[in-house]
Design an enzyme around this catalytic site. Structure first.
Site, PDB file in Angstrom:
ATOM      1  N   ALA A   1       0.867  -1.172   0.000  1.00  0.00           N
ATOM      2  CA  ALA A   1       0.000   0.000   0.000  1.00  0.00           C
ATOM      3  C   ALA A   1       0.906   1.224   0.000  1.00  0.00           C
ATOM      4  O   ALA A   1       2.051   1.158   0.462  1.00  0.00           O
ATOM      5  CB  ALA A   1      -0.863  -0.010   1.246  1.00  0.00           C
TER       6      ALA A   1
ATOM      7  N   GLY B   1       0.484  -5.015   0.713  1.00  0.00           N
ATOM      8  CA  GLY B   1      -0.699  -5.033  -0.153  1.00  0.00           C
ATOM      9  C   GLY B   1      -0.399  -5.631  -1.524  1.00  0.00           C
ATOM     10  O   GLY B   1      -1.306  -6.153  -2.186  1.00  0.00           O
TER      11      GLY B   1
ATOM     12  N   GLU C   1      -0.698  -9.213  -1.072  1.00  0.00           N
ATOM     13  CA  GLU C   1      -2.121  -9.477  -0.832  1.00  0.00           C
ATOM     14  C   GLU C   1      -2.920  -9.385  -2.130  1.00  0.00           C
ATOM     15  O   GLU C   1      -3.841 -10.179  -2.367  1.00  0.00           O
ATOM     16  CB  GLU C   1      -2.650  -8.502   0.222  1.00  0.00           C
ATOM     17  CG  GLU C   1      -2.036  -8.788   1.600  1.00  0.00           C
ATOM     18  CD  GLU C   1      -2.273  -7.681   2.611  1.00  0.00           C
ATOM     19  OE1 GLU C   1      -2.026  -6.498   2.277  1.00  0.00           O
ATOM     20  OE2 GLU C   1      -2.705  -7.978   3.735  1.00  0.00           O
TER      21      GLU C   1
ATOM     22  N   GLU D   1       4.423  -5.325   6.996  1.00  0.00           N
ATOM     23  CA  GLU D   1       3.671  -4.291   7.718  1.00  0.00           C
ATOM     24  C   GLU D   1       4.121  -4.143   9.166  1.00  0.00           C
ATOM     25  O   GLU D   1       4.098  -3.058   9.727  1.00  0.00           O
ATOM     26  CB  GLU D   1       2.163  -4.598   7.679  1.00  0.00           C
ATOM     27  CG  GLU D   1       1.518  -4.459   6.303  1.00  0.00           C
ATOM     28  CD  GLU D   1       1.543  -5.736   5.471  1.00  0.00           C
ATOM     29  OE1 GLU D   1       2.354  -6.639   5.768  1.00  0.00           O
ATOM     30  OE2 GLU D   1       0.748  -5.816   4.520  1.00  0.00           O
TER      31      GLU D   1
HETATM   32  N1  CO8 Z   1       4.594   3.217  -0.549  1.00  0.00           N
HETATM   33  C1  CO8 Z   1       5.005   4.393  -1.073  1.00  0.00           C
HETATM   34  N2  CO8 Z   1       6.187   4.536  -1.726  1.00  0.00           N
HETATM   35  C2  CO8 Z   1       6.964   3.446  -1.855  1.00  0.00           C
HETATM   36  C3  CO8 Z   1       6.599   2.186  -1.343  1.00  0.00           C
HETATM   37  C4  CO8 Z   1       5.331   2.092  -0.665  1.00  0.00           C
HETATM   38  N3  CO8 Z   1       4.868   0.939  -0.183  1.00  0.00           N
HETATM   39  N4  CO8 Z   1       7.576   1.301  -1.611  1.00  0.00           N
HETATM   40  C5  CO8 Z   1       8.508   1.963  -2.296  1.00  0.00           C
HETATM   41  N5  CO8 Z   1       8.162   3.261  -2.441  1.00  0.00           N
HETATM   42  C6  CO8 Z   1       8.915   4.336  -3.086  1.00  0.00           C
HETATM   43  C7  CO8 Z   1      10.097   4.784  -2.231  1.00  0.00           C
HETATM   44  O1  CO8 Z   1       9.674   5.714  -1.258  1.00  0.00           O
HETATM   45  C8  CO8 Z   1      11.003   5.387  -3.272  1.00  0.00           C
HETATM   46  O2  CO8 Z   1      10.522   6.665  -3.607  1.00  0.00           O
HETATM   47  P1  CO8 Z   1      11.560   7.933  -3.669  1.00  0.00           P
HETATM   48  O3  CO8 Z   1      12.496   7.576  -4.791  1.00  0.00           O
HETATM   49  O4  CO8 Z   1      10.648   9.080  -3.967  1.00  0.00           O
HETATM   50  O5  CO8 Z   1      12.240   7.967  -2.342  1.00  0.00           O
HETATM   51  C9  CO8 Z   1      10.786   4.489  -4.495  1.00  0.00           C
HETATM   52  O6  CO8 Z   1       9.531   3.839  -4.267  1.00  0.00           O
HETATM   53  C10 CO8 Z   1      11.849   3.423  -4.655  1.00  0.00           C
HETATM   54  O7  CO8 Z   1      11.954   2.703  -3.435  1.00  0.00           O
HETATM   55  P2  CO8 Z   1      13.332   2.497  -2.649  1.00  0.00           P
HETATM   56  O8  CO8 Z   1      14.269   3.629  -2.920  1.00  0.00           O
HETATM   57  O9  CO8 Z   1      13.000   2.219  -1.215  1.00  0.00           O
HETATM   58  O10 CO8 Z   1      13.876   1.186  -3.388  1.00  0.00           O
HETATM   59  P3  CO8 Z   1      14.835   0.044  -2.787  1.00  0.00           P
HETATM   60  O11 CO8 Z   1      15.187  -0.815  -3.945  1.00  0.00           O
HETATM   61  O12 CO8 Z   1      15.916   0.641  -1.970  1.00  0.00           O
HETATM   62  O13 CO8 Z   1      13.896  -0.783  -1.774  1.00  0.00           O
HETATM   63  C11 CO8 Z   1      11.886  -1.928  -1.117  1.00  0.00           C
HETATM   64  C12 CO8 Z   1      12.815  -1.510  -2.284  1.00  0.00           C
HETATM   65  C13 CO8 Z   1      12.616  -2.947  -0.239  1.00  0.00           C
HETATM   66  C14 CO8 Z   1      10.655  -2.581  -1.745  1.00  0.00           C
HETATM   67  C15 CO8 Z   1      11.492  -0.688  -0.281  1.00  0.00           C
HETATM   68  O14 CO8 Z   1      11.038   0.322  -1.151  1.00  0.00           O
HETATM   69  C16 CO8 Z   1      10.431  -0.944   0.737  1.00  0.00           C
HETATM   70  O15 CO8 Z   1      10.715  -1.504   1.791  1.00  0.00           O
HETATM   71  N6  CO8 Z   1       9.171  -0.505   0.461  1.00  0.00           N
HETATM   72  C17 CO8 Z   1       8.084  -0.593   1.393  1.00  0.00           C
HETATM   73  C18 CO8 Z   1       7.582  -2.021   1.532  1.00  0.00           C
HETATM   74  C19 CO8 Z   1       6.488  -2.094   2.559  1.00  0.00           C
HETATM   75  O16 CO8 Z   1       6.687  -1.865   3.728  1.00  0.00           O
HETATM   76  N7  CO8 Z   1       5.264  -2.446   2.109  1.00  0.00           N
HETATM   77  C20 CO8 Z   1       4.108  -2.584   2.982  1.00  0.00           C
HETATM   78  C21 CO8 Z   1       3.339  -1.317   2.976  1.00  0.00           C
HETATM   79  S1  CO8 Z   1       1.973  -1.350   4.140  1.00  0.00           S
HETATM   80  C22 CO8 Z   1       0.783  -2.274   3.372  1.00  0.00           C
HETATM   81  O17 CO8 Z   1       0.953  -2.750   2.283  1.00  0.00           O
HETATM   82  C23 CO8 Z   1      -0.538  -2.465   4.104  1.00  0.00           C
HETATM   83  C24 CO8 Z   1      -1.534  -3.198   3.245  1.00  0.00           C
HETATM   84  C25 CO8 Z   1      -2.939  -2.997   3.725  1.00  0.00           C
HETATM   85  C26 CO8 Z   1      -3.625  -1.793   3.136  1.00  0.00           C
HETATM   86  C27 CO8 Z   1      -3.884  -1.883   1.643  1.00  0.00           C
HETATM   87  C28 CO8 Z   1      -4.613  -0.654   1.088  1.00  0.00           C
HETATM   88  C29 CO8 Z   1      -4.216  -0.366  -0.362  1.00  0.00           C
END
Ligand code: CO8
Length: 257
Positions: free
Chosen positions: A65, A108, A111, A131
């Site tokens: 998400a 998400g 999911e 999460e």
């Molecule tokens: N949300 C918003 N932006 C994101 C997300 C995200 N989930 N994941 C990545 N991005 C963005 C980063 O902020 C970054 O943006 P910017 O360049 O502007 O800083 C860009 O994407 C690239 O990401 P990274 O620089 O972090 O790339 P890396 O290769 O270093 O890392 C990862 C990749 C490991 C995937 C890392 O980005 C990460 O950990 N992302 C978050 C993963 C996460 O925690 N997901 C769970 C989110 S919570 C959730 O899903 C709850 C679900 C229930 C609700 C559903 C309703 C829709």
């Protein structure tokens, strides 16, 4: 309709949806949800479409998400809008949906893949429910669908630690049905979808309903439900055509009725 976060195409009798928010690793926000609903509804209404494939980019199916969209929300916002409930419509698609997953399928994203009927993964795929590392828990079905798919031990491991599992572990655990080389991913998923689309739509839709019922009911009720669906398919022209084609040693020409 012009889509902002998706690329929506048809390939033969298959609907293809590509998540397209590369700047956020395809993070799922309210626009993605709104557009997915429109795309799925259009494919559902299109008689020619027999199956759907949903995919992302090579780097990410979807990294969860959109954390930036959720960050400042309060309990009351979440509760009053029944945040996430709209995704139930995506899980209820009646035509088969295959997830073609390359790269990250997290939170998400994992999911959403699990809402599909099966997952074909590239060797590069990484699945996880991180999460817990954000101070929350899965909210779009992760604690339920993952547990049903891989069992309690593996689901607890992933949900409590937030670690990722690679494609090989996901296949061993039963989360994905096939693992293929990254360059083969889309072709493999489209070929599977095209095969499904070549079959009788009523039988395909009932097969999906019957398998899904296994998650909702007792064995006895499930068997009864399956048998009733099986009986009902003998009211279709396609059953007559399918069986006649077998006996006459020719390909069936299904009319989807
Ligand atoms: N949300 C918003 N932006 C994101 C997300 C995200 N989930 N994941 C990545 N991005 C963005 C980063 O902020 C970054 O943006 P910017 O360049 O502007 O800083 C860009 O994407 C690239 O990401 P990274 O620089 O972090 O790339 P890396 O290769 O270093 O890392 C990862 C990749 C490991 C995937 C890392 O980005 C990460 O950990 N992302 C978050 C993963 C996460 O925690 N997901 C769970 C989110 S919570 C959730 O899903 C709850 C679900 C229930 C609700 C559903 C309703 C829709």
């Amino acid at each position: 309709m012009a889509y902002e976060t998706l690329i929506v195409e048809t390939r033969g009798n298959v609907g293809l949806v590509t998540l397209n928010r590369p700047q956020a690793l395809n993070a799922l926000n309210s626009t993605v949800l709104k557009e997915l609903k429109v795309a799925y509804a259009a494919f559902h209404d299109d008689e020619a479409i027999g199956a759907i494939v949903i995919t992302g980019s090579e780097r990410a199916f979807a990294a969860g998400a959109d954390i930036k969209e959720m960050q400042s929300l309060q309990f009351a916002d979440m509760y009053k809008s029944d945040f996430i409930s709209g995704w139930d419509d995506i899980a209820k698609a009646r035509k088969p949906v295959i997830a073609a997953v390359s790269g990250f399928a997290l939170g998400g994203g994992c999911e959403l893949a699990m809402m599909c009927d099966f997952i074909i993964a590239a060797e590069t795929a990484k699945f996880g429910q991180p999460e817990i590392t954000l101070g929350v828990i899965p909210g779009m079905g992760g604690s339920q669908r993952l547990t049903r798919a891989v069992g309690k031990a593996k689901a607890m491991d992933l949900v409590l630690t937030g670690r990722m599992m690679d494609a090989a572990e996901a296949e061993r655990s039963g989360l994905v049905s096939r693992v293929v080389a990254p360059e083969r991913l889309l072709d493999e998923a489209l070929a599977a979808a095209e095969k499904i689309a070549s079959l009788s739509q009523p039988s395909v839709m009932m097969a999906k309903e019957a398998v899904n019922r296994a998650f909702e009911t007792t064995l006895e009720e499930g068997l009864r439900f399956e048998r009733r669906l099986f009986h009902s398919l003998f009211a279709t022209d396609d059953q007559k055509e399918g069986m006649a084609a077998f006996v006459e040693k020719r390909k069936p020409a299904f009319k989807h009725r």
